[in-house]
Design a protein around this motif. Structure first.
Motif, PDB file in Angstrom:
ATOM      1  N   VAL A 185       0.862  -1.321   0.015  1.00  0.00           N
ATOM      2  CA  VAL A 185      -0.105   0.036   0.002  1.00  0.00           C
ATOM      3  C   VAL A 185       0.875   1.265   0.021  1.00  0.00           C
ATOM      4  O   VAL A 185       0.714   2.138  -0.659  1.00  0.00           O
ATOM      5  N   SER A 186       1.906   1.319   1.021  1.00  0.00           N
ATOM      6  CA  SER A 186       2.693   2.548   0.956  1.00  0.00           C
ATOM      7  C   SER A 186       3.391   2.572  -0.435  1.00  0.00           C
ATOM      8  O   SER A 186       3.675   4.017  -0.828  1.00  0.00           O
ATOM      9  N   GLU A 187       3.744   1.693  -1.223  1.00  0.00           N
ATOM     10  CA  GLU A 187       4.297   1.907  -2.275  1.00  0.00           C
ATOM     11  C   GLU A 187       3.514   2.439  -3.499  1.00  0.00           C
ATOM     12  O   GLU A 187       3.742   3.076  -4.415  1.00  0.00           O
ATOM     13  N   LEU A 188       2.213   1.957  -3.501  1.00  0.00           N
ATOM     14  CA  LEU A 188       1.227   2.438  -4.168  1.00  0.00           C
ATOM     15  C   LEU A 188       0.820   3.833  -4.185  1.00  0.00           C
ATOM     16  O   LEU A 188       1.030   4.531  -5.021  1.00  0.00           O
ATOM     17  N   ILE A 247      -7.523   0.075 -21.703  1.00  0.00           N
ATOM     18  CA  ILE A 247      -7.611  -0.707 -20.533  1.00  0.00           C
ATOM     19  C   ILE A 247      -8.202  -1.914 -20.864  1.00  0.00           C
ATOM     20  O   ILE A 247      -7.450  -2.831 -20.419  1.00  0.00           O
ATOM     21  N   TRP A 248      -8.955  -2.031 -21.765  1.00  0.00           N
ATOM     22  CA  TRP A 248      -9.422  -3.405 -22.331  1.00  0.00           C
ATOM     23  C   TRP A 248      -8.300  -4.069 -23.097  1.00  0.00           C
ATOM     24  O   TRP A 248      -8.267  -5.327 -22.765  1.00  0.00           O
ATOM     25  N   ALA A 249      -7.610  -3.375 -23.589  1.00  0.00           N
ATOM     26  CA  ALA A 249      -6.700  -4.235 -24.546  1.00  0.00           C
ATOM     27  C   ALA A 249      -5.396  -4.691 -23.482  1.00  0.00           C
ATOM     28  O   ALA A 249      -5.026  -5.783 -23.641  1.00  0.00           O
ATOM     29  N   PHE A 250      -5.326  -3.974 -22.370  1.00  0.00           N
ATOM     30  CA  PHE A 250      -4.371  -4.490 -21.154  1.00  0.00           C
ATOM     31  C   PHE A 250      -5.072  -5.698 -20.621  1.00  0.00           C
ATOM     32  O   PHE A 250      -4.178  -6.602 -20.195  1.00  0.00           O
ATOM     33  N   ALA A 251      -6.387  -5.683 -20.441  1.00  0.00           N
ATOM     34  CA  ALA A 251      -6.980  -6.910 -20.031  1.00  0.00           C
ATOM     35  C   ALA A 251      -6.778  -8.115 -20.772  1.00  0.00           C
ATOM     36  O   ALA A 251      -6.803  -9.068 -20.044  1.00  0.00           O
ATOM     37  N   GLU A 252      -6.863  -7.922 -22.189  1.00  0.00           N
ATOM     38  CA  GLU A 252      -6.615  -9.027 -22.797  1.00  0.00           C
ATOM     39  C   GLU A 252      -5.233  -9.433 -22.869  1.00  0.00           C
ATOM     40  O   GLU A 252      -4.997 -10.765 -23.122  1.00  0.00           O
ATOM     41  N   GLU A 253      -4.151  -8.636 -22.630  1.00  0.00           N
ATOM     42  CA  GLU A 253      -3.146  -8.937 -22.742  1.00  0.00           C
ATOM     43  C   GLU A 253      -2.747  -9.919 -21.259  1.00  0.00           C
ATOM     44  O   GLU A 253      -2.122 -10.767 -21.121  1.00  0.00           O
ATOM     45  N   LEU A 254      -3.287  -9.223 -20.115  1.00  0.00           N
ATOM     46  CA  LEU A 254      -3.344  -9.972 -18.891  1.00  0.00           C
ATOM     47  C   LEU A 254      -3.790 -11.255 -18.825  1.00  0.00           C
ATOM     48  O   LEU A 254      -3.502 -12.368 -18.400  1.00  0.00           O
ATOM     49  N   CYS A 255      -5.059 -11.537 -19.560  1.00  0.00           N
ATOM     50  CA  CYS A 255      -5.741 -12.966 -19.943  1.00  0.00           C
ATOM     51  C   CYS A 255      -4.667 -13.800 -20.669  1.00  0.00           C
ATOM     52  O   CYS A 255      -4.533 -15.092 -20.365  1.00  0.00           O
ATOM     53  N   CYS A 272      -0.059  -4.832 -14.483  1.00  0.00           N
ATOM     54  CA  CYS A 272      -0.900  -4.122 -13.373  1.00  0.00           C
ATOM     55  C   CYS A 272      -0.920  -2.794 -13.093  1.00  0.00           C
ATOM     56  O   CYS A 272      -1.480  -2.037 -12.803  1.00  0.00           O
ATOM     57  N   GLU A 273       0.449  -2.715 -12.768  1.00  0.00           N
ATOM     58  CA  GLU A 273       0.955  -1.413 -12.238  1.00  0.00           C
ATOM     59  C   GLU A 273       0.754  -0.323 -13.485  1.00  0.00           C
ATOM     60  O   GLU A 273       0.193   0.822 -13.077  1.00  0.00           O
ATOM     61  N   ARG A 274       0.933  -0.731 -14.782  1.00  0.00           N
ATOM     62  CA  ARG A 274       0.747   0.144 -15.921  1.00  0.00           C
ATOM     63  C   ARG A 274      -1.084   0.542 -15.972  1.00  0.00           C
ATOM     64  O   ARG A 274      -1.267   1.615 -16.457  1.00  0.00           O
ATOM     65  N   ILE A 275      -1.647  -0.613 -15.805  1.00  0.00           N
ATOM     66  CA  ILE A 275      -3.121  -0.536 -15.875  1.00  0.00           C
ATOM     67  C   ILE A 275      -3.705   0.627 -14.812  1.00  0.00           C
ATOM     68  O   ILE A 275      -4.194   1.428 -15.059  1.00  0.00           O
ATOM     69  N   LEU A 276      -3.083   0.589 -13.580  1.00  0.00           N
ATOM     70  CA  LEU A 276      -3.484   1.699 -12.499  1.00  0.00           C
ATOM     71  C   LEU A 276      -2.940   2.866 -13.071  1.00  0.00           C
ATOM     72  O   LEU A 276      -3.517   3.928 -12.876  1.00  0.00           O
ATOM     73  N   MET A 277      -1.826   3.072 -13.451  1.00  0.00           N
ATOM     74  CA  MET A 277      -1.244   4.210 -14.151  1.00  0.00           C
ATOM     75  C   MET A 277      -1.969   4.733 -15.132  1.00  0.00           C
ATOM     76  O   MET A 277      -2.436   5.850 -15.072  1.00  0.00           O
TER      77      MET A 277
END
Length: 183
Positions: A99-102, A123-131, A150-155
């Motif tokens: 949490v502190s790093e986030l 973000i959907w394209a990232f979700a497909e990559e994660l899949c 996942c870090e990139r998705i949050l960013m």
């Protein structure tokens, strides 16, 4: 998208990142109530649906596309407004120790629990990559990429196309002034 639920915590990292994902999943047409105290830091990205999130007594409306985050030890209730408002959501968790790093990376803030997703196609394209990564074995070969994705998705979820355009305009104006000024 056939997305397997993956537990990543025990998977050995070759290139450890400052943030390591605990688990990932994508759920289509979720309409059950979730009522519990979370142990990990939880991120949900709603691509479809609407409902309500209640965190420690504070209520937030949910309407896709949006993001919501839940901190460890938060008492949470979230639900779709109706079966027709069922959630399709990507979610991933980080263990509480991250949490502190986030927050240090300014990827999350306790004052911002829910926000509209301005770039759902990206973000959907990232979700497909994660899949795709979640279907790759052995998991040790992809876990480092999962962490960074996942870090990139949050960013990216924090960045709106409009904000990028405004920043680009400011940079262009500053460069034009600098070039116009005599040396």
């Amino acid at each position: 998208m056939k997305f397997p639920h993956r537990h990543w915590s025990a998977v050995q990292r070759r290139f450890p990142a400052s943030l390591q994902v605990a688990n990932t999943n994508f759920i289509k047409s979720w309409c059950a109530n979730v009522e519990r105290v979370f142990v990990n830091f939880h991120t949900s990205i709603l691509f479809q649906g609407e409902g309500e999130l209640e965190v420690n007594g504070q209520r937030y409306p949910l309407k896709a596309p949006c993001v919501f985050v839940i901190y460890p030890r938060d008492k949470v209730l979230y639900r779709a407004s109706s079966p027709s408002g069922a959630f399709s959501q990507l979610y991933f968790d980080f263990e509480a120790a991250y949490v502190s790093e986030l927050e240090r990376l300014r990827l999350v803030s306790r004052s911002k629990r829910v926000w509209t997703l301005a770039n759902p196609a990206k973000i959907w394209a990232f979700a497909e990559e994660l899949c795709a990564l979640s279907h790759t074995f052995p998991l040790e070969n992809v876990v480092d990429r999962v962490d960074r994705l996942c870090e990139r998705i949050l960013m990216e979820a924090q960045t709106s196309p409009e904000a990028e355009s405004k920043e680009d305009c400011v940079i262009d104006r500053v460069l034009a002034r600098m070039q116009a000024e005599p040396q």
